[in-house]
Design an enzyme around this catalytic site. Structure first.
Site, PDB file in Angstrom:
ATOM      1  CB  ALA A  62      -0.903  -0.003   1.229  1.00 49.56           C
ATOM      2  CE  LYS A  66      -0.018   8.135  -0.260  1.00 45.25           C
ATOM      3  NZ  LYS A  66      -0.215   7.610   1.083  1.00 45.25           N
ATOM      4  CB  THR A  86      -3.858   4.255   3.671  1.00 40.35           C
ATOM      5  OG1 THR A  86      -2.965   3.212   4.061  1.00 40.35           O
ATOM      6  CG2 THR A  86      -4.920   4.434   4.738  1.00 40.35           C
ATOM      7  N   GLY A 114       0.947  11.450   5.182  1.00 37.29           N
ATOM      8  CA  GLY A 114      -0.232  11.762   5.986  1.00 37.29           C
ATOM      9  C   GLY A 114      -1.553  11.359   5.341  1.00 37.29           C
ATOM     10  CG  ASN A 139      -3.767   0.035   3.806  1.00 39.21           C
ATOM     11  OD1 ASN A 139      -4.131   0.962   4.520  1.00 39.21           O
ATOM     12  ND2 ASN A 139      -2.710  -0.712   4.100  1.00 39.21           N
ATOM     13  CB  SER A 175       0.425   5.490   8.956  1.00 36.82           C
ATOM     14  OG  SER A 175       1.036   6.716   8.595  1.00 36.82           O
ATOM     15  CB  THR A 245       6.602  -3.930   9.775  1.00 40.42           C
ATOM     16  OG1 THR A 245       7.790  -3.445   9.108  1.00 40.42           O
ATOM     17  CG2 THR A 245       6.954  -5.144  10.593  1.00 40.42           C
TER      18      THR A 245
END
EC number: 1.3.5.2
Length: 336
Positions: A62, A66, A86, A114, A139, A175, A245
């Site tokens: 991801a 986006k 995401t 962000g 995601n 995040s 991760t």
């Protein structure tokens, strides 16, 4: 392969500008005969994970696409799965620019994007137009201005909207660039979130007559006690998978390098060993009861094999793809 020349040109640009330019070109060809320009033939190596059959074990992580704008073009490159997002319930601009930095010598990236995205409704429209024949993960995250204590509402809104179109749903609670988000990985906050997500998944299964698995994406910066707690929560709530991760806040391997002090999450080669160690420990805790999707610094066949040896069933790439390009996909799928 042409990619070294493309990379040289792109690396003359600011990283985010390079990304925008690349996606501009991919948008032009996605869903058209020009997709042949990026198409690669890769071997079929089916893997079953979370009840789904992936045509090969390599996915795109991801963060790159986006808004799901280039699903078909990226799929043509040979990925077995694509994880888009995401995405958040409402569009948001993300953090101020500059917010993406290269650590060229370390083959790493630091980002503090962000969750910039055009919102979940826009993503769903893009997914409806796509023809990717692999597994599409979506995601999801929370909007920056949604208080953390109400964060689960954002995940439930997104779940409801993407459920019919997703191969699996990834819950991003790791995040480092959304204030307070990582607190959802711990204790009661995690239990509350997972309870709500599991209930919503059951409701949506009844409505849509299909089961869409849910995976949780975790941070590499968990201490031993936190890791044990997370593994326990995932098992207790019957979550379908874990993605390990996300990016790290640790800068110990990039000290003194240009851009190393930038705020944000570090990805790429400097994350490789740290994420592999988390996968190894997670695998010990989960004892094969829940599959792991391994991501973090994979930039070679060897690095991909290390993730699988540590306990991952599938692997994903992002920064390695930026530095090595489409040839990395073919190389990993062929030799893994």
């Amino acid at each position: 392969m042409y990619y070294p020349f493309v990379r040289k040109a792109l690396f003359q640009l600011d990283p985010e500008r390079a990304h925008e330019f690349t996606f501009q070109q991919l948008r032009r060809i996605t869903g058209t005969p020009l997709e042949a320009l990026v198409r690669q033939k890769v071997p079929t190596k089916p893997v079953t994970c979370m009840g789904l059959t992936f045509k090969n074990p390599l996915g795109l992580a991801a963060g790159l696409d986006k808004d799901g704008e280039c699903i078909d073009a990226l799929g043509a490159m040979g990925f077995g799965s694509l994880e888009i997002g995401t995405v958040t319930p409402r569009p948001q601009p993300g953090n101020d620019k500059p917010r993406l930095f290269r650590l060229v010598d370390a083959e790493g990236l630091i980002n503090r994007m962000g969750f910039n995205n055009l919102g979940v409704d826009n993503l769903v429209e893009n997914v409806k137009k796509a023809h990717f024949d692999g597994i599409l993960g979506i995601n999801i995250g929370k909007n920056k201005d949604t208080p953390v204590e109400n964060g689960k509402d954002d995940y439930l809104i997104c779940m409801e909207k993407v459920y019919a179109y997703a191969g699996y749903i990834a819950i991003n609670i790791s995040s480092p660039n959304t204030p307070g988000l990582r607190t959802l990985q711990y204790g009661d906050a995690l239990d509350d979130l997972l309870t709500a997500i599991k209930n919503k998944q059951n409701d949506l299964q009844a409505i849509h007559h299909k089961y869409v698995p849910v995976a949780v994406k975790i941070a590499p910066d968990l201490c031993e006690e936190e890791l044990i707690q997370v593994a326990d929560s995932l098992l207790r709530h019957n979550i379908d998978g874990v993605i390990a991760t996300n990016t790290t806040l640790d800068r110990s391997l990039v000290q003194g390098m240009k851009n190393c002090q930038q705020t944000g999450g570090l990805s790429g080669r400097p994350l490789q060993l740290k994420s592999t160690e988390i996968i190894r420990r997670l695998s010990q805790e989960l004892k094969g009861q829940l599959p792991i999707i391994g991501v973090g610094g994979i930039d070679s066949v060897i690095a991909a094999r290390e993730k699988i040896a540590a306990g991952a069933t599938l692997v994903q790439i992002y920064s390695g793809f930026i530095f090595k390009g489409p040839p990395l996909i073919k190389e990993i799928v062929t030799h893994i």
